[in-house]
Design an enzyme around this catalytic site. Structure first.
Site, short mmCIF file in Angstrom:
data_model
loop_
_atom_site.label_atom_id
_atom_site.label_comp_id
_atom_site.label_asym_id
_atom_site.label_seq_id
_atom_site.Cartn_x
_atom_site.Cartn_y
_atom_site.Cartn_z
N SER A 1 18.51 51.16 31.70
CA SER A 1 19.64 50.92 30.79
C SER A 1 19.19 50.73 29.35
O SER A 1 19.66 49.83 28.65
CB SER A 1 20.46 49.71 31.26
OG SER A 1 21.03 49.96 32.54
N GLY B 1 21.36 52.04 35.50
CA GLY B 1 22.76 52.39 35.68
C GLY B 1 23.66 51.20 35.93
O GLY B 1 24.83 51.36 36.26
#
Length: 255
Positions: free
Chosen positions: A212, A173
């Site tokens: 990610s 994130g």
């Protein structure tokens, strides 16, 4: 050593009835074959998504599971037996957010893995280090401790029917991603650790990268010999992005 590529989408606390129908419809229409695709919606939506996936090869996962093995006075908890009852195949355990925000320990994660095995469900076991731990040279020690807790409690045999996911906490994130070679180094370390217990299980153990993962970095990650797929967060909520990652996984098998 042949291992099928796996892409799992962790929706976290996102979704709605309308959005879920749109997303799953797009995925079932365009998902590639020959890879394993897993969706982990919030528990409230599992039955609805399950109905929409009828006739599809896409599997379902819970995002968490109770450590208790019997029904009882555990308000708000969902047991492995309940997941099995509605046709869920996997459950994520030990996600960094559970460890960080809900103080889940290595011991608790191990107990959850055992509950899943008792019901014939496959755990997706998450391990990973924080930025401070990486910068202080403790990354291998941390992931080793986390994985050994599961092996010591459940036996290495559990990993014969499980998925391991390496998710560096600092890359979740944040938009940051471990380089493919950094990720490969930890994946290779984890596989070597399992080899100490059972070489055959280690050879076939799928190890996913989570942190990610996006359409533009998936191919380079999947090109690494010990990265067998991805545990995808935010990008799993956008059909086009998630499908691009799935197609990158399939392409890496051909290459």
């Amino acid at each position: 050593m042949y291992r099928k590529k796996i892409v799992a989408g962790n929706w976290k606390m996102n979704g709605s009835v309308t959005k879920n129908v749109q997303l799953v419809s797009a995925l079932t229409q365009s998902a590639p074959d020959n890879i394993e695709i897993i969706l982990a919606p919030p528990a409230l939506y599992l039955s609805g998504v399950k109905a929409q996936l009828m006739g599809s090869s896409i599997a379902l996962a819970g995002q968490n599971v109770a450590a208790e093995g019997q029904a009882g006075a555990y308000t708000g908890e969902i047991s492995a037996q309940m997941f099995a009852d509605i046709g869920v195949s996997y459950a994520i355990v030990g996600h960094s957010e559970r460890r960080q925000y809900y103080a889940e320990t290595d011991s608790l994660v191990a107990k959850k893995c055992l509950r899943l095995r008792e019901q014939g469900l496959k755990p997706i076991i998450c391990v990973g280090e924080s930025l401070a731990e990486r910068e202080s040279g403790q990354a291998e020690a941390v992931v080793s401790r986390q994985l050994k807790a599961v092996i010591d409690y459940c036996g290495v045999e559990l990993l014969a029917d499980a998925i391991l996911a390496y998710e560096p906490v600092w890359a979740i994130g944040t938009g940051k991603t471990a380089t493919p070679h950094d990720a490969q180094a930890i994946h290779a370390f984890l596989r070597q650790l399992v080899t100490i217990y059972d070489k055959n299980i280690a050879n076939y153990l799928p190890i996913l990268y989570g942190g990610s993962v996006k359409a533009d970095n998936a191919a380079s990650l999947f090109s690494m010999p010990d990265i067998d797929g991805a545990l995808v967060g935010g990008a799993s909520l956008v059909a086009q992005d998630f499908l691009a990652i799935c197609h990158a996984a399939k392409a890496s098998m051909v290459g």
